[in-house]
Design an enzyme around this catalytic site. Sequence first.
Site, PDB file in Angstrom:
ATOM      1  N   GLU A 143      -9.483 -31.761 -11.123  1.00 55.84           N
ATOM      2  CA  GLU A 143     -10.216 -30.496 -11.217  1.00 55.84           C
ATOM      3  C   GLU A 143     -11.405 -30.622 -10.278  1.00 55.84           C
ATOM      4  O   GLU A 143     -12.528 -30.890 -10.674  1.00 55.84           O
ATOM      5  CB  GLU A 143     -10.697 -30.238 -12.655  1.00 55.84           C
ATOM      6  CG  GLU A 143     -11.323 -28.870 -12.829  1.00 55.84           C
ATOM      7  CD  GLU A 143     -11.937 -28.671 -14.214  1.00 55.84           C
ATOM      8  OE1 GLU A 143     -13.036 -28.086 -14.281  1.00 55.84           O
ATOM      9  OE2 GLU A 143     -11.332 -29.086 -15.207  1.00 55.84           O
ATOM     10  N   GLU A 150     -20.422 -28.340  -3.871  1.00 53.71           N
ATOM     11  CA  GLU A 150     -20.425 -29.573  -4.661  1.00 53.71           C
ATOM     12  C   GLU A 150     -19.032 -29.889  -5.215  1.00 53.71           C
ATOM     13  O   GLU A 150     -18.896 -30.454  -6.312  1.00 53.71           O
ATOM     14  CB  GLU A 150     -21.441 -29.495  -5.806  1.00 53.71           C
ATOM     15  CG  GLU A 150     -22.896 -29.524  -5.326  1.00 53.71           C
ATOM     16  CD  GLU A 150     -23.897 -29.735  -6.455  1.00 53.71           C
ATOM     17  OE1 GLU A 150     -23.554 -29.408  -7.607  1.00 53.71           O
ATOM     18  OE2 GLU A 150     -25.001 -30.220  -6.175  1.00 53.71           O
TER      19      GLU A 150
END
Length: 291
Positions: free
Chosen positions: A82, A91
């Site tokens: 994920e 990020e």
Amino acid sequence: MKNKHLFQDKVVLDVGCGTGILSMFAAKAGAKHVIGVDMSNIIDKARLIVEENGLSDRITLLKGKMEEVELPFPSVDIIISEWMGYFLLYESMLDTVLLARDRYLSPNGKIFPDTATMVISTIEDGDYKEDKLSFWDNVYGFKMSAIKDAAMHEPLVDTVESRVVNASQCVFKTIDIMTVTKADLNFSVPFEISIMRDDYVHAFISWFDIEFRACHKPVRFSTGPFAKYTHWKQTVFYTPNTLTVCKGDTIKGTIDCAPNAENPRDLDITIDYQLTGKEESSEDRMVFRMC
């Protein structure tokens, strides 16, 4: 768990495993062995969770950076992660997934998820913009334009109601995780959207959709305003001026996205647009830093 046959007797690598939830799903689906890698202290809790669920013999958890750890297998059949961040790439761990892919994935291996698409549209958001941005014009009688200027150049991550979306949706970037390179994540791409009703445009909005195309029956989920809530929400880019638009008007432009030179975890995003409309025609360049 509907695609257990894909994991049966496979060696699986979970990049950024966190609490180990995906690793445990893979083990339950029949994986021969799962390796979870994470550099944060959460992996210490993950070991306890894996042990608590009786899966320590089939899941190996490694603490450290992907480029530094030594896997117990020379290659893996499947990579799961994920990795997505806000605006998909902010990020995110995609760089790490690509490193793992190039170093460990077998020639006929699979990655889940394997496809991501980035979408842009526009919204009417006058009340919120007035509340959050115009507030700095008069703070108890004082002007704070420096704060307002900074806020205008930082995208807002928030939940947007579907009713305020007033233009068509344009996919401006598709990422195939099996083939994308790090250089591909620095891009300049065109977009074109059509206004769906007479309205005002206060901002552009972006979200992403994720697909698992390698599944027997492809699986997909969206982080957009028309789908169920996700913690990724949507990303809003406010325009300096309100645009008066009519149904059928066209907004064309380009989106540039690149890691910030000073801090690669930040994103530099530039939106150039041209509105061709019945009531108004205008163009502008908006520069944002997502940090």
